[in-house]
Design an enzyme around this catalytic site. Sequence first.
Site, PDB file in Angstrom:
ATOM      1  N   ASP A 115     -68.142  10.488 -58.096  1.00  0.00           N
ATOM      2  CA  ASP A 115     -67.709  11.226 -59.282  1.00  0.00           C
ATOM      3  C   ASP A 115     -68.390  10.731 -60.551  1.00  0.00           C
ATOM      4  OD1 ASP A 115     -66.494   8.773 -59.501  1.00  0.00           O
ATOM      5  OD2 ASP A 115     -64.480   9.546 -59.898  1.00  0.00           O
ATOM      6  N   ASP A 143     -60.602  11.032 -52.890  1.00  0.00           N
ATOM      7  CA  ASP A 143     -59.510  10.168 -53.366  1.00  0.00           C
ATOM      8  C   ASP A 143     -58.742  10.888 -54.471  1.00  0.00           C
ATOM      9  OD1 ASP A 143     -57.919   7.900 -53.319  1.00  0.00           O
ATOM     10  OD2 ASP A 143     -59.211   6.741 -54.657  1.00  0.00           O
ATOM     11  N   LEU A 162     -58.824   2.153 -62.481  1.00  0.00           N
ATOM     12  CA  LEU A 162     -59.034   3.484 -61.926  1.00  0.00           C
ATOM     13  C   LEU A 162     -57.920   3.792 -60.943  1.00  0.00           C
ATOM     14  CD1 LEU A 162     -62.891   3.455 -61.278  1.00  0.00           C
ATOM     15  CD2 LEU A 162     -61.687   4.877 -62.936  1.00  0.00           C
ATOM     16  N   GLY A 206     -57.405   6.619 -58.435  1.00  0.00           N
ATOM     17  CA  GLY A 206     -57.822   7.833 -57.760  1.00  0.00           C
ATOM     18  C   GLY A 206     -58.790   8.618 -58.623  1.00  0.00           C
TER      19      GLY A 206
END
Length: 394
Positions: A254, A280, A313, A315
């Site tokens: 991502d 995730d 972080l 997910g």
Amino acid sequence: MKPNTDFMLIADGAKVLTQGNLTEHCAIEVSDGIICGLKSTISAEWTADKPHYRLTSGTLVAGFIDTQVNGGGGLMFNHVPTLETLRLMMQAHRQFGTTAMLPTVITDDIEVMQAAADAVAEAIDCQVPGIIGIHFEGPHLSVAKRGCHPPAHLRGITEREWLLYLRQDLGVRLITLAPESVTPEQIKRLVASGAIISLGHSNADGETVLKAIEAGASGFTHLYNGMSALTSREPGMVGAAFASENTYCGIILDGQHVHPISALAAWRAKGTEHLMLVTDAMSPLGSDQTEFQFFDGKVVREGMTLRDQHGSLAGSVLDMASAVRYAATELNLGLSNAVQMATRTPAEFIQRPQLGDIAEGKQADWVWLDDDQRVLAVWIAGELLYQAEQARFA
């Protein structure tokens, strides 16, 4: 038999990615949701007495398989572990090309884990399209590498977990654990029962990781994140993952979880055949949710990033189509490699040979992409379940 699962798909101007190769001007015959024939030529006679779709642009690829999905559509599976939540999660992810998923329950009370398992068993029994098993991410994890997993719920395997993990009505059973939290004998027992063991959220040294692999562990959960790093004198979990050629690594592409150079290094080490895309994803995926309660704290969305109250972080809001685009374009791996990392590679990891490719005998799980690799339509077992507004069949 489900409706509309006996038909022809005609690629007349569109490309089809089959077994790693792009082909044009072909016809795919489907019966009862299974591909029963691929033809390299197109004849009007084939569609005369059978329903058909005709694609004149874009690319048809196999449906994406996501082995790590915590939520979507505004709901977390942990918070509402029900059949209806699974339907909503699948609907939220399907528009981005996911045709098979493992709903993921993270570290929690045993009662939540049991409710999640019951919901998955019900979904499989009801044949909810796309729900093929369950992923238990925790609670047998390292405190030092727990990430956003609640420390109060971290624990070893008790008899109640054994009863849960040995169930045979859950489809694919994927369990993420830290090798230092269990014994090799426990891993062997889980693998012998048919469970798939992935290593993660671990501070183990390289030798401990390799012993877990010898015991039957075959995967690594979100490579680099929540695991001991590779250094010159201590390989850690990352080094062991790179050195073990027959294991699979999930990776979150991502642009937030993994630097692109690190992602390329992982691809060089593992190859397309053993590096697989995961999201995730949490509850905001597919919704306008900007924050949500997460155990005793709150997770806040900032652009494409989710962070808990400690700044960790928590997910992602990544979808599979975006992960494929990132691999294909940002990492310059090309569409064929990117799609394989989202299809055939995870299918092999979870031991579902009927999924992951467009070939005779495979389930007709497909994604139609436009030239910008945006999702136009999605089929699961031959049933058209998503069609974008701009999607037009000739």
